[in-house]
Scaffold this active site. Structure first.
Site, PDB file in Angstrom:
ATOM      1  N   ASN A  10      -9.282  -3.396  -0.173  1.00  0.00           N
ATOM      2  CA  ASN A  10      -8.729  -4.735  -0.346  1.00  0.00           C
ATOM      3  C   ASN A  10      -9.100  -5.532   0.896  1.00  0.00           C
ATOM      4  O   ASN A  10      -8.521  -5.317   1.961  1.00  0.00           O
ATOM      5  CB  ASN A  10      -7.208  -4.648  -0.512  1.00  0.00           C
ATOM      6  CG  ASN A  10      -6.553  -6.014  -0.531  1.00  0.00           C
ATOM      7  OD1 ASN A  10      -7.224  -7.033  -0.694  1.00  0.00           O
ATOM      8  ND2 ASN A  10      -5.233  -6.037  -0.377  1.00  0.00           N
ATOM      9  N   TRP A  11     -10.064  -6.432   0.718  1.00  0.00           N
ATOM     10  CA  TRP A  11     -10.544  -7.190   1.887  1.00  0.00           C
ATOM     11  C   TRP A  11      -9.615  -8.341   2.261  1.00  0.00           C
ATOM     12  O   TRP A  11      -9.834  -9.008   3.259  1.00  0.00           O
ATOM     13  CB  TRP A  11     -11.979  -7.691   1.619  1.00  0.00           C
ATOM     14  CG  TRP A  11     -13.017  -6.684   2.032  1.00  0.00           C
ATOM     15  CD1 TRP A  11     -12.884  -5.324   2.020  1.00  0.00           C
ATOM     16  CD2 TRP A  11     -14.322  -6.962   2.549  1.00  0.00           C
ATOM     17  NE1 TRP A  11     -14.038  -4.738   2.497  1.00  0.00           N
ATOM     18  CE2 TRP A  11     -14.940  -5.725   2.819  1.00  0.00           C
ATOM     19  CE3 TRP A  11     -15.046  -8.123   2.802  1.00  0.00           C
ATOM     20  CZ2 TRP A  11     -16.229  -5.619   3.339  1.00  0.00           C
ATOM     21  CZ3 TRP A  11     -16.341  -8.023   3.301  1.00  0.00           C
ATOM     22  CH2 TRP A  11     -16.925  -6.790   3.579  1.00  0.00           C
ATOM     23  N   LYS A  12      -8.595  -8.590   1.439  1.00  0.00           N
ATOM     24  CA  LYS A  12      -7.660  -9.696   1.717  1.00  0.00           C
ATOM     25  C   LYS A  12      -8.450 -10.967   2.049  1.00  0.00           C
ATOM     26  O   LYS A  12      -9.491 -11.202   1.451  1.00  0.00           O
ATOM     27  CB  LYS A  12      -6.694  -9.307   2.845  1.00  0.00           C
ATOM     28  CG  LYS A  12      -6.061  -7.944   2.618  1.00  0.00           C
ATOM     29  CD  LYS A  12      -4.891  -7.712   3.526  1.00  0.00           C
ATOM     30  CE  LYS A  12      -4.452  -6.266   3.418  1.00  0.00           C
ATOM     31  NZ  LYS A  12      -3.124  -6.056   3.935  1.00  0.00           N
ATOM     32  N   HIS A  93       0.179  -7.518  -5.464  1.00  0.00           N
ATOM     33  CA  HIS A  93       0.192  -7.062  -4.074  1.00  0.00           C
ATOM     34  C   HIS A  93       1.439  -7.614  -3.375  1.00  0.00           C
ATOM     35  O   HIS A  93       1.844  -8.750  -3.616  1.00  0.00           O
ATOM     36  CB  HIS A  93      -1.075  -7.523  -3.344  1.00  0.00           C
ATOM     37  CG  HIS A  93      -1.261  -6.840  -2.034  1.00  0.00           C
ATOM     38  ND1 HIS A  93      -0.557  -7.201  -0.907  1.00  0.00           N
ATOM     39  CD2 HIS A  93      -2.034  -5.791  -1.671  1.00  0.00           C
ATOM     40  CE1 HIS A  93      -0.905  -6.408   0.089  1.00  0.00           C
ATOM     41  NE2 HIS A  93      -1.805  -5.542  -0.344  1.00  0.00           N
ATOM     42  N   GLU A  95       1.913  -8.798  -0.553  1.00  0.00           N
ATOM     43  CA  GLU A  95       1.727 -10.048   0.195  1.00  0.00           C
ATOM     44  C   GLU A  95       1.869 -11.250  -0.734  1.00  0.00           C
ATOM     45  O   GLU A  95       2.313 -12.321  -0.329  1.00  0.00           O
ATOM     46  CB  GLU A  95       0.369 -10.029   0.915  1.00  0.00           C
ATOM     47  CG  GLU A  95       0.412  -9.086   2.107  1.00  0.00           C
ATOM     48  CD  GLU A  95      -0.929  -8.528   2.554  1.00  0.00           C
ATOM     49  OE1 GLU A  95      -1.984  -9.031   2.109  1.00  0.00           O
ATOM     50  OE2 GLU A  95      -0.908  -7.563   3.345  1.00  0.00           O
ATOM     51  N   GLU A 163       2.533   1.093  -2.578  1.00  0.00           N
ATOM     52  CA  GLU A 163       2.309   0.598  -1.226  1.00  0.00           C
ATOM     53  C   GLU A 163       3.647   0.210  -0.581  1.00  0.00           C
ATOM     54  O   GLU A 163       4.131  -0.912  -0.785  1.00  0.00           O
ATOM     55  CB  GLU A 163       1.419  -0.647  -1.274  1.00  0.00           C
ATOM     56  CG  GLU A 163       0.041  -0.400  -1.857  1.00  0.00           C
ATOM     57  CD  GLU A 163      -0.974  -1.388  -1.304  1.00  0.00           C
ATOM     58  OE1 GLU A 163      -1.961  -0.922  -0.715  1.00  0.00           O
ATOM     59  OE2 GLU A 163      -0.768  -2.596  -1.415  1.00  0.00           O
ATOM     60  N   GLY A 169      -0.642  -2.290   7.015  1.00  0.00           N
ATOM     61  CA  GLY A 169      -1.144  -2.903   8.242  1.00  0.00           C
ATOM     62  C   GLY A 169      -0.342  -2.588   9.496  1.00  0.00           C
ATOM     63  O   GLY A 169      -0.523  -3.234  10.530  1.00  0.00           O
ATOM     64  N   SER A 205      -1.856   1.748   5.539  1.00  0.00           N
ATOM     65  CA  SER A 205      -2.370   2.363   6.770  1.00  0.00           C
ATOM     66  C   SER A 205      -3.153   3.659   6.523  1.00  0.00           C
ATOM     67  O   SER A 205      -3.079   4.590   7.326  1.00  0.00           O
ATOM     68  CB  SER A 205      -1.231   2.591   7.765  1.00  0.00           C
ATOM     69  OG  SER A 205      -0.660   1.348   8.142  1.00  0.00           O
ATOM     70  N   GLY A 226      -6.612  -1.380   3.028  1.00  0.00           N
ATOM     71  CA  GLY A 226      -6.806  -2.730   3.541  1.00  0.00           C
ATOM     72  C   GLY A 226      -7.734  -2.735   4.738  1.00  0.00           C
ATOM     73  O   GLY A 226      -8.958  -2.692   4.604  1.00  0.00           O
TER      74      GLY A 226
HETATM   75  C1  PEP Z   1      -3.239  -3.272   1.574  1.00  0.00           C
HETATM   76  O1  PEP Z   1      -3.256  -4.417   1.985  1.00  0.00           O
HETATM   77  O2  PEP Z   1      -3.221  -3.077   0.353  1.00  0.00           O
HETATM   78  C2  PEP Z   1      -3.201  -2.189   2.545  1.00  0.00           C
HETATM   79  C3  PEP Z   1      -2.920  -0.988   2.118  1.00  0.00           C
HETATM   80  O3  PEP Z   1      -3.467  -2.516   3.852  1.00  0.00           O
HETATM   81  P1  PEP Z   1      -3.672  -1.497   5.089  1.00  0.00           P
HETATM   82  O4  PEP Z   1      -4.562  -0.375   4.604  1.00  0.00           O
HETATM   83  O5  PEP Z   1      -4.337  -2.336   6.137  1.00  0.00           O
HETATM   84  O6  PEP Z   1      -2.337  -1.008   5.471  1.00  0.00           O
END
Ligand code: PEP
Length: 246
Positions: A10-12, A93, A95, A163, A169, A205, A226
Site C-alpha cells: 500500500n503506497w498510500k 483502510h 486511515e 490491521e 506505521g 509494521s 505500507g
Molecule cells: C498499511 O498502511 O496498510 C500498513 C500496514 O502500513 P505499515 O506497513 O507502514 O504499518
C-alpha cells in the site's frame, strides 16, 4: 490446505512519475516468487502508467467510490480503476475510516461496487489501541467485518486485511498469539459466510525482519504492507518470507 500467500503493498500518498522505475524493479523481482501473489496498490493517478510499465503484474487502487458514476467530485469509480488497468483495490483502510469517516455500510458498498466491476478487493478491519487495551478487540473487529463484508464474494476476489490501527506505521506488532486469535475469529466468520478459501492478510509494521514469524502464524495468508513496500530492498524480503512459508 494452505492458501497461496498474498503480499500487497500500500503506497498510500507516495509515488511520482520517477517512482515508476521502482515499481518495475519490484515487479521484476517478485516474478522470482511465482508461489506468492504480489500486488502494489498505488495512488490513483499512477495506476495507468504503472499498469503499462509492468504488464502482468497486479496494480491496485487504494479506495473506490461506491457509486457507478455521477456528481462525486474528486472520486474514482470502480469502472475507472478497471479502465486504468487496476486489477484490485483496497477498501476500508483505517486511515480512510478515520479521516473520511467511512462507515461499515459505506465500506461494504465500495467492496460490492469493486467486485461487480471485476476488481479484487482487500477489505481492511482493525481495532484501536484503546479497544485492544479494554479487551474488546475481537468483538470490535468481528462487528466491523459483519458490517463491511459484501453480500457475496468468491475466494479469488476477496481478501481481508486485519490491521490493528495501533500497529500501522508505528513499528509495534501484536504478539503471535494475538494475531492467531484474531485471524481464527475472522476465519470462522468468513467460512460461515462464504465457505473456505478467503485469504486473511495481516497488516501493521510488517518488515523483512518479522515477516517469517508472522507468516508462520496459523490463518495468516499474507500481508498488507505500507512503509516497507516503497522500496524493493525492503519489500522483496517480505515476499521471499511468504514464499518460504509456503
Ligand atoms: C498499511 O498502511 O496498510 C500498513 C500496514 O502500513 P505499515 O506497513 O507502514 O504499518
Amino acid at each position: 490446505m494452505a492458501l497461496k500467500k498474498f503480499v500487497a503493498g500500500n503506497w498510500k500518498m507516495h509515488g511520482l512519475s520517477a517512482d515508476l522505475a521502482e515499481i518495475k524493479v519490484i515487479a521484476d523481482a517478485s516474478r522470482q516468487y511465482p508461489g506468492v501473489d504480489v500486488a502494489l496498490c498505488v495512488p490513483a493517478i499512477l495506476i495507468e502508467r504503472a499498469a503499462r510499465a509492468v504488464p502482468g503484474f497486479a496494480i491496485g487502487g487504494q479506495d473506490v467510490h461506491h457509486a457507478e458514476k455521477g456528481a462525486h467530485t474528486g472520486s474514482v469509480s470502480a469502472q475507472m480503476l478497471h479502465d486504468a488497468g487496476a486489477g484490485l483495490t483496497i477498501v476500508g483502510h483505517s486511515e480512510r475510516r478515520d479521516a473520511q469517516r467511512e462507515s461499515d455500510v459505506e465500506v461494504k458498498a465500495k467492496a460490492e461496487a469493486a467486485l461487480a466491476c471485476g476488481l479484487g478487493v482487500i477489505l481492511c478491519v482493525g481495532e484501536s489501541l484503546a479497544v485492544r487495551e479494554a479487551g474488546g478487540a475481537i468483538e470490535t473487529v468481528v462487528a466491523q467485518l459483519e458490517g463491511s463484508l459484501p453480500e457475496s464474494a468468491k475466494a479469488a476476489s476477496l481478501a481481508i486485511a486485519y490491521e490493528p490501527i495501533w500497529a500501522i506505521g508505528t513499528g509495534k506488532v501484536p504478539t503471535v498469539a494475538e494475531i492467531a486469535e484474531m485471524h481464527r475469529a475472522i476465519r470462522g466468520r468468513l467460512d460461515e459466510r462464504y465457505g473456505a478459501g478467503i485469504r486473511i492478510l495481516y497488516g501493521g509494521s510488517v518488515k523483512g525482519s518479522n515477516a517469517a514469524e508472522i507468516f508462520g502464524v496459523a490463518d495468516v495468508d499474507g500481508a498488507l504492507v505500507g512503509g516497507a513496500s516503497l522500496k524493493c530492498a525492503d519489500f522483496i524480503p517480505i515476499v521471499a518470507a511468504a514464499a518460504a512459508a509456503g
